[in-house]
Enzyme design. Structure first.
Site, PDB file in Angstrom:
ATOM      1  CG  HIS A 267     -22.927 -49.602  91.419  1.00  0.00           C
ATOM      2  ND1 HIS A 267     -22.114 -49.581  90.315  1.00  0.00           N
ATOM      3  CD2 HIS A 267     -22.938 -50.879  91.847  1.00  0.00           C
ATOM      4  CE1 HIS A 267     -21.644 -50.786  90.091  1.00  0.00           C
ATOM      5  NE2 HIS A 267     -22.125 -51.598  91.002  1.00  0.00           N
TER       6      HIS A 267
ATOM      7  CG  ASP B 239     -11.798 -51.492  90.312  1.00  0.00           C
ATOM      8  OD1 ASP B 239     -11.850 -52.411  91.145  1.00  0.00           O
ATOM      9  OD2 ASP B 239     -12.582 -51.406  89.349  1.00  0.00           O
TER      10      ASP B 239
ATOM     11  NE  ARG C  95     -12.432 -58.652  93.025  1.00  0.00           N
ATOM     12  CZ  ARG C  95     -13.481 -57.852  92.861  1.00  0.00           C
ATOM     13  NH1 ARG C  95     -13.330 -56.614  92.414  1.00  0.00           N
ATOM     14  NH2 ARG C  95     -14.680 -58.271  93.142  1.00  0.00           N
TER      15      ARG C  95
ATOM     16  CB  SER D 146     -14.224 -53.440  92.976  1.00  0.00           C
ATOM     17  OG  SER D 146     -14.435 -53.301  91.605  1.00  0.00           O
TER      18      SER D 146
ATOM     19  CE  LYS E 112     -15.390 -49.842  89.448  1.00  0.00           C
ATOM     20  NZ  LYS E 112     -15.498 -51.145  88.843  1.00  0.00           N
TER      21      LYS E 112
HETATM   22  N1  URA Z   1     -18.773 -54.274  89.770  1.00  0.00           N
HETATM   23  C1  URA Z   1     -17.566 -53.721  90.028  1.00  0.00           C
HETATM   24  O1  URA Z   1     -17.272 -52.621  89.579  1.00  0.00           O
HETATM   25  N2  URA Z   1     -16.700 -54.416  90.780  1.00  0.00           N
HETATM   26  C2  URA Z   1     -16.980 -55.613  91.304  1.00  0.00           C
HETATM   27  O2  URA Z   1     -16.158 -56.181  91.984  1.00  0.00           O
HETATM   28  C3  URA Z   1     -18.227 -56.174  91.037  1.00  0.00           C
HETATM   29  C4  URA Z   1     -19.128 -55.473  90.265  1.00  0.00           C
END
Ligand code: URA
Length: 426
Positions: free
Chosen positions: A83, A162, A169, A184, A188
């Site tokens: 990521h 999320d 958010r 967050s 995922k």
């Molecule tokens: N990417 C995400 O998936 N969530 C975040 O809060 C910030 C970047």
């Protein structure tokens, strides 16, 4: 079971929430019994008062469990994903996924679209004619088993809580909280359920995290919460004051990814990708990952895996390579002799977005052909009048405006920092 108002009061008063309270709150978000205003109040309290490691872990797991957790046949292991917190010119995923697969690591990768001034892997992949990112989870799993790699978009089945919290958010100015970002991102990635996670946490003008200190805290958090959830993990903190590689813009970045996969890409982007795969390899017990990557880039094996993945997902690389250029190109020449540090990453990201390469609204359609292409890497000596790069645009006015803003952000004669700033192992 604690009432929603009790949970909110506890967080408002800086008390720690138990894992049961967090699970019940998050399941309420997923089933709609917790209202948006209650969820927003929770976010603001968590933003202001922070969350402990145990609370962040519980929030992450509760968000993961709000949807499907992909189940893999473990004979496919090692399964790994990466990521990145997002940057300008960040095309690493396109190279990393097939490169890692070429050394025997399976890569189930679920990516996102461009966000703000940063590009998105899905938009880049979709500039390859025919490429489909909307596979079902079953098709995704089958392709990972058959070819070792598959790259798709987020499905509503994975971590749906999320989706709700992320948009709240955004609307409540609570995005930049390290525990909320950690939960967050990880909810995922954990729903995707690989064995290994590697993070590229960027810092600098073009990044989400502006300072190295904040990026380091986020990176440490991502690694420790991943480990608490049973995954092997490591992270790099990398610089994003200048674009990475030589291009920013969807088609230009895919072309550069092909160059890297053919062993003739720019050094900074190539080395960062190899470093990320090497981290995956180390966690998978492969000690010579870097050597294997270099071999597979030079021999064409990594490119073969990319071609196989693109074909499996309906894409056509020959049609991609026959795409026309954008209608207008304008070169930018060096106004002086000196040591050129490059353009500012945020300025380039915003310029490419304004040219049509990114979005202002979720339903905007991106123009794949526009962007910024450098002839000279950041941090090189240049001669007065030498071409430094060019803007690709759909019309002359837009091109001239991009030339103006990008040129005005050039930095000169200061030492360039390395791309990789920190490496975090457990
Ligand atoms: N990417 C995400 O998936 N969530 C975040 O809060 C910030 C970047």
């Amino acid at each position: 079971m604690a009432a929603v108002t009790d949970i909110l009061r506890a967080k408002r008063d800086s008390k720690s929430l138990s894992s049961t309270e967090i699970y019940s709150f998050v399941s309420g978000i997923a089933d709609g019994s917790v209202t948006d205003y209650q969820a927003s109040a929770f976010l603001m309290a968590a933003y202001i008062n922070g969350m402990s490691q145990d609370e962040t872990y519980a929030l992450t797991m509760a968000m993961r469990d709000s949807g499907t957790v992909v189940q893999w046949d473990r004979s496919l292991s090692p399964l790994a994903d990466k990521h990145s917190t997002g940057g300008v010119g960040d095309k690493m995923s396109l190279i990393l996924a097939p490169l890692a697969a070429s050394i025997g690591i399976r890569v189930p990768m679920i990516s996102g679209r461009g966000l703000g001034h940063t590009g998105g892997t899905l938009d880049k992949l979709e500039s390859i004619p025919g490429f489909r990112v909307d596979l079902t989870l079953e098709q995704f799993q089958k392709q990972v088993a058959d070819t070792g790699v598959c790259m798709i978009g987020q499905t509503g089945q994975l971590a749906p809580a999320d989706g709700v919290l992320y948009s709240l958010r955004d609307a409540t100015s609570t995005v930049t909280s390290i525990p909320l970002i950690t939960a967050s991102i990880l909810s995922k990635k954990l729903a995707e359920n690989p064995d290994i996670l590697v993070f590229d946490v960027k810092c600098g003008t073009g990044a989400f995290m502006q300072t190295r200190e904040d990026a380091l805290i986020l990176a440490q958090n991502l690694v420790s919460i991943s480990e608490m959830s049973g995954k092997k993990a490591s992270a790099l903190v990398t610089s994003m004051n200048y674009p990475i590689g030589l291009s920013a813009g969807n088609t230009l970045e895919v072309q550069e990814s092909l160059d890297i996969l053919r062993g003739r890409g720019p050094a900074d982007a190539t080395e960062l990708t190899i470093a990320l795969v090497e981290e995956m390899a180390l966690l998978a017990g492969i000690s010579n990952g870097s050597e294997l990557c270099r071999k597979n880039l030079a021999s064409g094996k990594a490119m073969d895996v990319f071609t196989e993945m693109v074909e499996a997902q309906g894409g056509d690389i020959a049609a991609f390579e026959a795409l026309p250029l954008a209608p207008v190109q304008i070169d930018i020449r060096a106004p002086r002799t000196g040591y050129w540090c490059g353009p500012d990453a945020l300025v380039v990201g915003n310029a490419v977005r304004k040219l049509g390469g990114g979005r202002y609204r979720v339903d905007d359609v991106v123009d794949p052909l526009v962007g910024w292409q450098q002839e000279v890497p950041c941090g090189a000596p240049v001669e007065d009048g030498q071409i430094l790069g060019r803007v690709h645009a759909s019309d002359r006015r837009a091109a001239e405006e991009a030339v103006r803003v990008i040129s005005s952000s050039f930095r000169w004669d200061s030492p360039t920092e390395p791309v990789i700033l920190e490496v975090i192992h457990s």
